[in-house]
Design a protein around this motif. Structure first.
Motif, PDB file in Angstrom:
ATOM      1  N   PRO A 156       7.587  -1.763  31.956  1.00  4.61           N
ATOM      2  CA  PRO A 156       7.660   0.041  31.399  1.00  4.61           C
ATOM      3  C   PRO A 156       6.081   0.001  30.462  1.00  4.61           C
ATOM      4  O   PRO A 156       5.799  -0.795  29.947  1.00  4.61           O
ATOM      5  CB  PRO A 156       8.276   1.269  31.299  1.00  4.61           C
ATOM      6  CG  PRO A 156       9.238  -0.185  30.538  1.00  4.61           C
ATOM      7  CD  PRO A 156       8.997  -1.620  31.474  1.00  4.61           C
ATOM      8  N   ILE A 157       5.195   0.712  31.132  1.00  3.19           N
ATOM      9  CA  ILE A 157       4.057   0.141  30.506  1.00  3.19           C
ATOM     10  C   ILE A 157       2.886   1.386  30.073  1.00  3.19           C
ATOM     11  O   ILE A 157       2.788   2.610  31.067  1.00  3.19           O
ATOM     12  CB  ILE A 157       3.017  -0.249  30.436  1.00  3.19           C
ATOM     13  CG1 ILE A 157       1.482  -0.833  29.348  1.00  3.19           C
ATOM     14  CG2 ILE A 157       2.270  -0.565  31.520  1.00  3.19           C
ATOM     15  CD1 ILE A 157       2.195  -0.756  28.588  1.00  3.19           C
ATOM     16  N   GLY A 158       2.338   2.409  28.974  1.00  4.54           N
ATOM     17  CA  GLY A 158       1.615   3.911  29.097  1.00  4.54           C
ATOM     18  C   GLY A 158       0.424   2.877  28.380  1.00  4.54           C
ATOM     19  O   GLY A 158       0.067   1.970  28.045  1.00  4.54           O
ATOM     20  N   GLY A 159      -0.218   4.393  28.580  1.00  2.00           N
ATOM     21  CA  GLY A 159      -1.224   4.100  28.013  1.00  2.00           C
ATOM     22  C   GLY A 159      -1.852   4.414  26.632  1.00  2.00           C
ATOM     23  O   GLY A 159      -0.393   4.487  26.162  1.00  2.00           O
ATOM     24  N   PRO A 160      -2.590   4.965  25.946  1.00  2.00           N
ATOM     25  CA  PRO A 160      -2.832   4.425  23.633  1.00  2.00           C
ATOM     26  C   PRO A 160      -2.296   6.341  23.614  1.00  2.00           C
ATOM     27  O   PRO A 160      -2.427   7.011  24.320  1.00  2.00           O
ATOM     28  CB  PRO A 160      -4.014   4.799  23.657  1.00  2.00           C
ATOM     29  CG  PRO A 160      -4.752   4.865  24.669  1.00  2.00           C
ATOM     30  CD  PRO A 160      -3.987   4.199  26.257  1.00  2.00           C
ATOM     31  N   GLY A 161      -1.408   6.248  22.608  1.00  2.00           N
ATOM     32  CA  GLY A 161      -1.157   7.499  22.260  1.00  2.00           C
ATOM     33  C   GLY A 161      -0.162   8.552  22.568  1.00  2.00           C
ATOM     34  O   GLY A 161       0.432   7.533  23.010  1.00  2.00           O
ATOM     35  N   PRO A 162      -0.158   9.529  21.579  1.00  2.00           N
ATOM     36  CA  PRO A 162       1.317  10.309  22.576  1.00  2.00           C
ATOM     37  C   PRO A 162       1.502  10.344  23.870  1.00  2.00           C
ATOM     38  O   PRO A 162       0.026  10.388  23.994  1.00  2.00           O
ATOM     39  CB  PRO A 162       0.920  11.412  21.460  1.00  2.00           C
ATOM     40  CG  PRO A 162      -0.345  11.575  20.909  1.00  2.00           C
ATOM     41  CD  PRO A 162      -0.354  10.406  21.399  1.00  2.00           C
ATOM     42  N   ALA A 163       2.544  11.087  24.070  1.00  2.00           N
ATOM     43  CA  ALA A 163       2.400  11.121  25.357  1.00  2.00           C
ATOM     44  C   ALA A 163       1.603  12.462  25.462  1.00  2.00           C
ATOM     45  O   ALA A 163       2.450  13.527  24.840  1.00  2.00           O
ATOM     46  CB  ALA A 163       4.514  11.205  25.726  1.00  2.00           C
TER      47      ALA A 163
END
Length: 315
Positions: free
Chosen positions: A200-207
């Motif tokens: 699983p992977i997301g972008g930078p910073g908070p949700a």
């Protein structure tokens, strides 16, 4: 690259939203890249093109070290999903096994953690086939794409309110750019910690929530915040009505499925799911890259661009 040795990489879906980012990253890393397309297109310098139809058994005689598959069904409706997200992917996997590919990198989706829809089951079925294939694999499950979240930019530019469901805080995600995701995919080739893993992977910073998106977008435009709250029951009611009509008029069934997909994304976060608590966990969702959705919004506004989302709408 290990020992500075480039790989022979065959990429499928290199003309799509995420595929283009992966293609750019693979070229920048110095790999020998070949892109399979249905119709000829302009590609980065040095990329070889093969015209083929992934819905049919692949007849490609060349040898490759790595296959990267970024293909996905356009609509997510049952027929489309099983034809592309499962059957076409199996064609690619069979080809990879036949020509001696050692590593298969699959672009999947984070929403498979909590499957309810046909396209999710089709993707899961192929993931299982890949994991049982004997090939090394990297299954990349990203959160929301920038393109998927940009559909209301023109509304806000026209001084219309940003639409949210409920209070605008029902869901959250860590949006990821095409290039940050593409870099993550390309880096799977030489990172042993990403082998034989679901990633699983997301972008930078908070949700961020839809309300966060609205506040950020209006702030960039230096306009007062305007939000229109819609009841979640509205989209649920529409999917129910269309589902009933679909039993009588089969052509309506696809529209009902699209509404079910919309309801899913309106009520489920694109974050890592804690299986013990059943709750989404922003802190447990890995982040990568440097570009935020608000950087993307700023670029679109400064350059006065309009995003052609096609089938990349969240709702």
């Amino acid at each position: 690259m290990i020992g500075g040795q480039p790989r022979r990489v065959l990429i499928f879906g290199g003309s799509g939203t995420a595929g283009q980012g992966a293609l750019r990253a693979l070229v920048a890393a110095g790999h020998e890249v070949t892109c399979v397309l249905r119709v000829s297109q302009d590609l980065p310098v040095g990329v070889r093109e093969i015209i083929a139809e992934v819905a049919l058994p692949l007849q490609i005689s060349d040898h490759f070290d790595v296959v990267v598959s970024c293909i996905a069904s356009r609509t997510g409706t049952p027929k489309d999903a099983w034809a592309i997200d499962h059957d076409a992917q199996l064609n690619i996997l069979t080809f990879a096994q036949t020509v001696g590919v050692s590593h298969f990198i699959l672009l999947s989706a984070i929403c498979l953690q909590k499957p309810k829809l046909p396209f999710q089951y089709a993707k899961l079925a192929f993931e299982e086939a890949l994991m049982c294939s004997g090939l090394d694999f990297s299954i990349v499950r990203p959160t929301a794409f920038f393109k998927s979240l940009s559909g209301q930019l023109d509304r806000v530019r026209a001084n219309k309110p940003f639409l949210v469901f409920g209070d605008g805080k029902l869901t959250a995600c860590k949006p990821i750019s095409d290039d940050d995701l593409g870099q993550f995919i390309a880096d799977c080739i030489d990172n042993p910690l990403r082998r034989n893993q679901i990633l699983p992977i997301g972008g930078p910073g908070p949700a961020i929530t839809p309300l966060d998106q609205a506040e950020g977008l209006f702030g960039i435009l230096d306009q007062p915040l305007k939000v229109r709250r819609l009841p979640v029951g509205l989209i649920f009611g529409l999917q129910t009505v269309l589902g009933v009509i679909g039993w009588v008029f089969p052509k309506i069934q696809d529209k009902a499925e699209l509404m079910r997909i919309g309801y899913y994304y309106a009520t489920e976060s694109m974050l890592s799911l804690n299986e013990e608590t059943g709750r989404y966990d922003a802190d447990a969702t890995p982040s990568t890259g440097s570009e935020t959705i608000f950087d993307y919004y700023k670029e679109l506004i400064v350059t006065d661009k309009t995003v052609q989302r096609g089938d990349h709408s969240v709702f």
